[in-house]
Design an enzyme around this catalytic site. Structure first.
Site, PDB file in Angstrom:
ATOM      1  N   ASP A 100       0.839  -1.202   0.000  1.00  0.00           N
ATOM      2  CA  ASP A 100       0.000   0.000   0.000  1.00  0.00           C
ATOM      3  C   ASP A 100       0.877   1.257   0.000  1.00  0.00           C
ATOM      4  O   ASP A 100       1.650   1.474   0.932  1.00  0.00           O
ATOM      5  CB  ASP A 100      -0.888  -0.056   1.259  1.00  0.00           C
ATOM      6  CG  ASP A 100      -2.022   0.941   1.214  1.00  0.00           C
ATOM      7  OD1 ASP A 100      -2.052   1.775   0.291  1.00  0.00           O
ATOM      8  OD2 ASP A 100      -2.876   0.878   2.116  1.00  0.00           O
TER       9      ASP A 100
ATOM     10  N   GLU B  29      -2.298   1.404  -4.875  1.00  0.00           N
ATOM     11  CA  GLU B  29      -1.926   2.823  -4.975  1.00  0.00           C
ATOM     12  C   GLU B  29      -3.076   3.604  -5.590  1.00  0.00           C
ATOM     13  O   GLU B  29      -2.884   4.663  -6.142  1.00  0.00           O
ATOM     14  CB  GLU B  29      -0.572   3.018  -5.675  1.00  0.00           C
ATOM     15  CG  GLU B  29      -0.355   2.229  -6.947  1.00  0.00           C
ATOM     16  CD  GLU B  29      -0.982   2.908  -8.154  1.00  0.00           C
ATOM     17  OE1 GLU B  29      -2.210   2.725  -8.358  1.00  0.00           O
ATOM     18  OE2 GLU B  29      -0.259   3.574  -8.910  1.00  0.00           O
TER      19      GLU B  29
ATOM     20  N   GLY C 167      -5.024   3.461  -8.063  1.00  0.00           N
ATOM     21  CA  GLY C 167      -5.241   3.721  -9.497  1.00  0.00           C
ATOM     22  C   GLY C 167      -4.378   4.832 -10.058  1.00  0.00           C
ATOM     23  O   GLY C 167      -4.549   5.235 -11.214  1.00  0.00           O
TER      24      GLY C 167
ATOM     25  N   GLU D 264      -1.422   6.983 -11.780  1.00  0.00           N
ATOM     26  CA  GLU D 264      -0.502   6.776 -12.915  1.00  0.00           C
ATOM     27  C   GLU D 264      -0.907   5.578 -13.764  1.00  0.00           C
ATOM     28  O   GLU D 264      -0.063   4.820 -14.242  1.00  0.00           O
ATOM     29  CB  GLU D 264       0.944   6.606 -12.419  1.00  0.00           C
ATOM     30  CG  GLU D 264       1.491   7.786 -11.650  1.00  0.00           C
ATOM     31  CD  GLU D 264       1.702   9.024 -12.513  1.00  0.00           C
ATOM     32  OE1 GLU D 264       2.265   8.889 -13.599  1.00  0.00           O
ATOM     33  OE2 GLU D 264       1.278  10.114 -12.090  1.00  0.00           O
TER      34      GLU D 264
ATOM     35  N   ASP E 163     -10.559   4.017  -1.588  1.00  0.00           N
ATOM     36  CA  ASP E 163     -11.136   3.034  -0.670  1.00  0.00           C
ATOM     37  C   ASP E 163     -12.654   2.917  -0.813  1.00  0.00           C
ATOM     38  O   ASP E 163     -13.362   3.915  -0.880  1.00  0.00           O
ATOM     39  CB  ASP E 163     -10.831   3.422   0.780  1.00  0.00           C
ATOM     40  CG  ASP E 163      -9.358   3.245   1.115  1.00  0.00           C
ATOM     41  OD1 ASP E 163      -8.543   3.118   0.179  1.00  0.00           O
ATOM     42  OD2 ASP E 163      -9.040   3.231   2.317  1.00  0.00           O
TER      43      ASP E 163
END
Ligand code: GLA
Length: 515
Positions: free
Chosen positions: A270, A307, A309, A311, A330
């Site tokens: 994460d 992360e 979504g 990049e 989340d």
């Protein structure tokens, strides 16, 4: 909502500012480093936020260092003892603070992720306290080979949605037992994943220890394995996890070896505080580093990228060895957020394939914030999306209706279809959406979703599916065959509900694959 609250608050503050200014024309200095100490964590440390202000005249700049990242202060001012500041937004969240300098303390209120004001009293601390460690350069980019795992979307359970910081060895053992006794394991739910808050401190050799909630991680892994299940764990590439616990930064290799030695089978990694060291544009290198290490750890470890979504992770997720990657922020146990996460995934279909899956986040089924109708929509949509199915409820105490939703094998078979194709939105009319997922052997799954609150008639015409002639169709929640009349199927779909069908050209034979 946040906006109007802020405006109302500002109006009252402008009044008090005028008052403060007339009483005290003397401006206090707020420059320096200030620490707020929050709750005690399970590793014995405290949640700490650092407010690093720099005052020039009446203008305030600086940054706020959270366990999970750093936010610049984009605007701020002080008049007399009274100050206000605004931090750089995080997605839709904008944190604003407002209060007074009181001697060697700051007393203020500040908004956080819940968009509510929280009272803070902070005290001065040394200027470098809380600063991030030195940056470690990243390796050059290359393609990490596939680990051969997750040929179909991963299934299991994760502690976060229901337990948050209350996950423990006892909970995990109980969940493993319930996974077996409820029939979930035999329906395909295999991974039992410990999310954040398990971490303790590092020992003198730098090896990461669990905290008091997990007395013996290896013994726990053995127990989970003895139930025919697999164990998942959680870490961050940053110095701290999102919950403020020890992350893997600077200890990546050691942690990969530790996880393998414990018998861990999945790592959710994460981003959290990695943003203190790396620009988001460097995220691929950050994830590649752990991808390589897991591959050489000597144990097959499913790699779950988290992360949110950033990049376009779906474009490079497989290249860092990722088996699944969060595509969104989340989830929570509300219809709005579940629907936002799930219904936004259509454009990403091309990036899902055996070994590599888009992840719109874990299931909330059975957590109480939605109706069973809405949970059936949640489960159906995730299955059409070929999303990982990670239950997020308390399996030890779940109701029969929750169990029936999670263990509907005909629906699970849609998610787990061996063709490994993600479904997409076929059509949309107001709040009615038809989604389809191509299945192995020429069959198709169709979800008729009613996103509106009132029941709605929905029709499905065979030519829309590029099917003609005779078909066999089955309603996967009613568990019964249904008929097309003159090539048309019609149903009343309940508000926030779904009719989920499996349709096969006749003659091909039914291919419902029960696990
Ligand atoms: C982030 C992740 C969540 C969960 C928490 C734990 O918010 O997106 O899924 O892992 O961190 O702190």
């Amino acid at each position: 909502m946040f906006h109007s609250r802020f405006l109302r608050f500002s109006a009252t503050v402008i009044g008090s500012l005028a008052l403060a200014f007339s009483v005290s024309a003397q401006t206090s200095t707020i420059s320096g480093n200030w620490v707020w100490q929050g709750a005690k964590l399970h590793d014995g440390t405290y949640d700490k936020f650092y407010f690093q202000f720099e005052q020039k005249g009446q203008a305030i700049t600086g940054r706020v260092i959270y366990p999970w990242g750093i936010l610049a202060i984009t605007e701020g001012s002080i008049e007399g003892n009274h100050f206000r500041f605004v931090q750089a937004p995080v997605g839709e969240y904008k944190f604003v603070g407002e209060g007074d300098v009181v001697g060697d303390e700051l007393h203020f209120r500040v908004t956080y992720f819940d968009n509510k004001y929280h009272d803070r009293i902070v005290r001065r601390c040394p200027p470098d306290e809380g600063n991030p460690p030195a940056r470690i350069e990243l390796p050059a980019l290359h393609d990490v080979p596939w680990n051969g795992l997750a040929k179909t979307p991963p299934m299991g359970w994760n502690s976060w949605n229901k337990f948050g910081g209350n996950v423990s060895d006892e909970v995990v053992r109980g969940i493993a037992d319930a996974m077996v006794s409820s029939g979930m394991r035999d329906a395909g739910y295999i991974y039992v994943n410990i999310d954040d808050t398990w971490e303790g401190r590092r020992d003198s050799t730098g090896a990461l220890q669990p905290n008091h909630k997990f007395p013996d991680m290896k013994a726990l892994a053995d127990y989970v394995h003895s139930r025919g299940l697999k164990l998942g764990i959680y870490s961050s590439p940053g110095p701290k996890t999102c919950g403020g616990y020890e992350g893997s930064y600077g200890h990546e290799e050691q942690d990969a070896r530790t996880f393998a030695a414990w018998g861990v089978d999945l790592l959710k990694y994460d981003w959290c505080s990695a943003g203190k060291l790396y620009d988001m544009s460097e995220v691929r290198g950050v994830y590649q580093k752990m991808g390589d290490l897991l591959l050489s750890s000597g144990r097959p470890i499913l790699y779950s990228l988290c992360e949110y979504g950033a990049e376009k992770v779906w474009e490079w997720g497989p290249k860092v060895g990722g088996n699944m990657w969060r595509t969104v922020g989340d989830i929570n146990d509300t219809w709005e957020v579940m629907a936002k996460n799930g219904f936004s995934q259509s454009e990403l279909a091309a990036f899902a394939a055996p070994g590599h899956w888009n992840d719109p986040d874990m299931l909330e089924v059975g957590n109480g914030g939605m109706t069973d109708e809405e949970y059936r929509t949640h489960m159906s949509l995730w299955s059409i999306l070929a999303a990982p199915l990670l239950a997020g409820n308390d399996l030890r105490t779940m109701s029969q209706s929750t169990r029936d939703i999670l263990v509907n094998r005909e629906v699970i078979a849609i998610d787990q279809d061996p063709a490994g194709k993600q479904g997409t939105r076929l059509s949309k009319s107001g709040e009615r959406e038809t989604w389809t997922k191509p299945l192995a052997g020429g069959a198709v799954a169709v979800g008729l979703f009613n996103r509106g609150a009132a029941p709605a008639m929905m029709a499905l015409r065979l030519p829309e599916l590029k099917l003609s002639g005779k078909v066999q169709a089955r309603d996967l929640w009613a568990h019964k065959d249904v008929k097309f009349k003159n090539g048309v199927f019609e149903a009343t779909v309940p508000g926030h509900g779904v009719v989920l069908l499996r349709i096969e050209p006749s003659g091909a034979g039914r291919q419902v694959r029960l696990l």
